[in-house]
Design a protein around this motif. Structure first.
Motif, mmCIF file in Angstrom:
data_model
loop_
_atom_site.group_PDB
_atom_site.id
_atom_site.type_symbol
_atom_site.label_atom_id
_atom_site.label_comp_id
_atom_site.label_asym_id
_atom_site.label_seq_id
_atom_site.Cartn_x
_atom_site.Cartn_y
_atom_site.Cartn_z
ATOM 1 N N LYS A 42 42.041 38.132 36.697
ATOM 2 C CA LYS A 42 42.955 38.138 37.838
ATOM 3 C C LYS A 42 42.734 39.356 38.741
ATOM 4 O O LYS A 42 42.854 39.254 39.962
ATOM 5 C CB LYS A 42 44.403 38.051 37.337
ATOM 6 N N TYR A 43 42.392 40.516 38.151
ATOM 7 C CA TYR A 43 42.044 41.686 38.971
ATOM 8 C C TYR A 43 40.849 41.350 39.869
ATOM 9 O O TYR A 43 40.824 41.685 41.052
ATOM 10 C CB TYR A 43 41.661 42.892 38.097
ATOM 11 N N LEU A 44 39.849 40.691 39.288
ATOM 12 C CA LEU A 44 38.663 40.314 40.051
ATOM 13 C C LEU A 44 39.020 39.335 41.166
ATOM 14 O O LEU A 44 38.568 39.491 42.313
ATOM 15 C CB LEU A 44 37.623 39.696 39.117
ATOM 16 N N ALA A 45 39.848 38.344 40.844
ATOM 17 C CA ALA A 45 40.261 37.355 41.847
ATOM 18 C C ALA A 45 40.970 38.031 43.023
ATOM 19 O O ALA A 45 40.689 37.728 44.193
ATOM 20 C CB ALA A 45 41.173 36.314 41.202
ATOM 21 N N GLU A 46 41.871 38.964 42.701
ATOM 22 C CA GLU A 46 42.606 39.685 43.751
ATOM 23 C C GLU A 46 41.656 40.530 44.599
ATOM 24 O O GLU A 46 41.808 40.614 45.830
ATOM 25 C CB GLU A 46 43.685 40.559 43.115
ATOM 26 N N ALA A 47 40.669 41.153 43.943
ATOM 27 C CA ALA A 47 39.713 42.005 44.675
ATOM 28 C C ALA A 47 38.873 41.184 45.641
ATOM 29 O O ALA A 47 38.558 41.632 46.745
ATOM 30 C CB ALA A 47 38.822 42.750 43.686
ATOM 31 N N ILE A 48 38.518 39.968 45.248
ATOM 32 C CA ILE A 48 37.719 39.104 46.125
ATOM 33 C C ILE A 48 38.574 38.595 47.287
ATOM 34 O O ILE A 48 38.150 38.612 48.445
ATOM 35 C CB ILE A 48 37.107 37.945 45.318
ATOM 36 N N ILE A 49 39.789 38.173 46.989
ATOM 37 C CA ILE A 49 40.669 37.656 48.050
ATOM 38 C C ILE A 49 41.016 38.755 49.065
ATOM 39 O O ILE A 49 41.070 38.503 50.276
ATOM 40 C CB ILE A 49 41.952 37.034 47.435
ATOM 41 N N SER A 50 41.211 39.969 48.574
ATOM 42 C CA SER A 50 41.563 41.079 49.474
ATOM 43 C C SER A 50 40.370 41.581 50.287
ATOM 44 O O SER A 50 40.528 42.342 51.236
ATOM 45 C CB SER A 50 42.143 42.238 48.663
ATOM 46 N N GLY A 51 39.169 41.181 49.900
ATOM 47 C CA GLY A 51 37.973 41.659 50.588
ATOM 48 C C GLY A 51 37.398 42.931 49.999
ATOM 49 O O GLY A 51 36.391 43.450 50.484
ATOM 50 N N GLN A 52 38.019 43.437 48.932
ATOM 51 C CA GLN A 52 37.495 44.648 48.272
ATOM 52 C C GLN A 52 36.100 44.373 47.686
ATOM 53 O O GLN A 52 35.235 45.241 47.691
ATOM 54 C CB GLN A 52 38.456 45.080 47.155
ATOM 55 N N GLU A 62 22.926 50.210 42.123
ATOM 56 C CA GLU A 62 23.923 51.256 41.887
ATOM 57 C C GLU A 62 25.163 51.080 42.759
ATOM 58 O O GLU A 62 26.270 51.414 42.335
ATOM 59 C CB GLU A 62 23.314 52.649 42.074
ATOM 60 N N GLU A 63 25.002 50.576 43.976
ATOM 61 C CA GLU A 63 26.170 50.336 44.832
ATOM 62 C C GLU A 63 26.995 49.173 44.274
ATOM 63 O O GLU A 63 28.237 49.227 44.255
ATOM 64 C CB GLU A 63 25.732 50.039 46.262
ATOM 65 N N THR A 120 32.454 48.268 38.747
ATOM 66 C CA THR A 120 33.058 49.029 37.645
ATOM 67 C C THR A 120 34.343 49.737 38.062
ATOM 68 O O THR A 120 35.075 50.240 37.211
ATOM 69 C CB THR A 120 32.066 50.057 37.051
ATOM 70 N N ALA A 121 34.625 49.731 39.356
ATOM 71 C CA ALA A 121 35.922 50.257 39.815
ATOM 72 C C ALA A 121 37.056 49.308 39.429
ATOM 73 O O ALA A 121 38.229 49.698 39.450
ATOM 74 C CB ALA A 121 35.901 50.458 41.325
ATOM 75 N N LEU A 122 36.716 48.067 39.074
ATOM 76 C CA LEU A 122 37.719 47.084 38.666
ATOM 77 C C LEU A 122 37.949 47.176 37.165
ATOM 78 O O LEU A 122 36.988 47.269 36.386
ATOM 79 C CB LEU A 122 37.259 45.665 39.011
ATOM 80 N N LYS A 123 39.195 47.113 36.762
ATOM 81 C CA LYS A 123 39.532 47.177 35.341
ATOM 82 C C LYS A 123 38.898 46.004 34.603
ATOM 83 O O LYS A 123 38.954 44.866 35.054
ATOM 84 C CB LYS A 123 41.053 47.136 35.165
ATOM 85 N N ILE A 166 35.661 45.571 33.957
ATOM 86 C CA ILE A 166 34.238 45.343 34.257
ATOM 87 C C ILE A 166 33.473 46.638 33.994
ATOM 88 O O ILE A 166 33.673 47.639 34.665
ATOM 89 C CB ILE A 166 34.025 44.861 35.706
ATOM 90 N N GLY A 167 32.627 46.577 32.975
ATOM 91 C CA GLY A 167 31.817 47.737 32.613
ATOM 92 C C GLY A 167 30.349 47.493 32.900
ATOM 93 O O GLY A 167 29.969 46.502 33.548
ATOM 94 N N ASN A 168 29.499 48.376 32.386
ATOM 95 C CA ASN A 168 28.072 48.311 32.706
ATOM 96 C C ASN A 168 27.404 47.038 32.198
ATOM 97 O O ASN A 168 26.543 46.485 32.876
ATOM 98 C CB ASN A 168 27.354 49.547 32.143
ATOM 99 N N TRP A 169 27.806 46.565 31.000
ATOM 100 C CA TRP A 169 27.181 45.359 30.461
ATOM 101 C C TRP A 169 27.441 44.161 31.384
ATOM 102 O O TRP A 169 26.527 43.397 31.689
ATOM 103 C CB TRP A 169 27.709 45.066 29.058
ATOM 104 N N THR A 170 28.684 44.015 31.835
ATOM 105 C CA THR A 170 29.041 42.903 32.723
ATOM 106 C C THR A 170 28.241 42.978 34.024
ATOM 107 O O THR A 170 27.723 41.962 34.504
ATOM 108 C CB THR A 170 30.552 42.927 33.029
ATOM 109 N N VAL A 171 28.122 44.169 34.572
ATOM 110 C CA VAL A 171 27.345 44.342 35.818
ATOM 111 C C VAL A 171 25.872 44.028 35.570
ATOM 112 O O VAL A 171 25.228 43.331 36.365
ATOM 113 C CB VAL A 171 27.506 45.773 36.369
ATOM 114 N N ASP A 172 25.334 44.526 34.453
ATOM 115 C CA ASP A 172 23.923 44.267 34.139
ATOM 116 C C ASP A 172 23.636 42.767 34.100
ATOM 117 O O ASP A 172 22.677 42.296 34.723
ATOM 118 C CB ASP A 172 23.556 44.883 32.776
#
Length: 212
Positions: free
Chosen positions: A101-111, A123-124, A130-133, A135-141
């Motif tokens: 839900k944090y991710l969904a809100e971040a996408i809807i808000s344009g973050q 890196e960007e 990873t600023a989202l609760k 989501i860590g490095n493994w998920t990004v990788d």
């Protein structure tokens, strides 16, 4: 723009890695080329990767399929309409419900803008996600490897990758990750495809009968 691999270039890169590392050549000789694992660059793909955190791939897929049954199409807006109880019925833990839900809100808000990630360096993307609760490095990788096909990602937080390197190289179990990362330097700038070969080896080697 970061370097990417495609279905057309995939086997050529595997062959280049096999020339660099004889162990990779042996894996490809024994088990063939690794599958071309990829996912679309969508919210659903990121939800799927979050669901895969610290559980079996089968468990994560069951939860994803339950969500699909519930909302038909997994979009940020539709996920935010679900109650936490409804998410639990789809096999989503309390923590993962919050992360999704944090991710969904971040996408809807344009973050977060997934399409914009297609033009960004690793890196960007890592900094923003990873600023989202949750989501860590493994998920990004895994996202950058599978959804964006960036060529040079080594998911050193992935246990299967770590174990595959140790087994393939005949290293002791206690070998630190720092030493594995030094070994992986020889695979630049194709550490993503090297990781695909390692996953392929890990999965196929587990299915092989033990030597007599």
């Amino acid at each position: 723009m970061p370097q990417q691999f495609t279905r057309a270039s995939y086997h050529t890169i595997c062959d280049d890695l096999a020339k660099i590392d004889p162990d990779f050549a042996n894996v490809i000789h024994l088990y063939g080329y690794p599958p071309f694992w990829s996912r679309p660059n969508t919210f659903e793909s990121l939800v799927h990767i979050i669901l895969e955190q610290q559980v079996s791939l089968a468990s994560a897929l069951s939860a994803l399929n339950k969500l699909r049954e519930r909302v038909q199409e997994i979009t940020p807006a539709r996920i935010l309409l679900l109650t936490d109880a409804e998410m639990r019925e789809c096999y989503c833990s309390r923590q993962k419900t919050a992360y999704i839900k944090y991710l969904a809100e971040a996408i809807i808000s344009g973050q977060i803008n997934l399409e914009a990630f297609e033009q960004m360096e690793d890196e960007e993307i890592r900094k923003q996600l990873t600023a989202l609760k949750g989501i860590g490095n493994w998920t990004v990788d895994v996202y950058v490897m599978f959804a964006l096909q960036h060529t040079d990602v080594l998911p050193i937080g992935d246990l299967a990758i770590v174990n595959a390197i140790k087994r393939l190289k005949g290293l002791p179990k206690e070998t630190p990750k720092e030493e594995l990362m030094v070994i992986a330097e020889q695979w630049r700038p194709y550490r993503t495809v090297a990781s695909m070969i390692l996953w392929h080896y890990y999965l196929c080697d587990r299915k092989s009968p033990p030597a007599p």
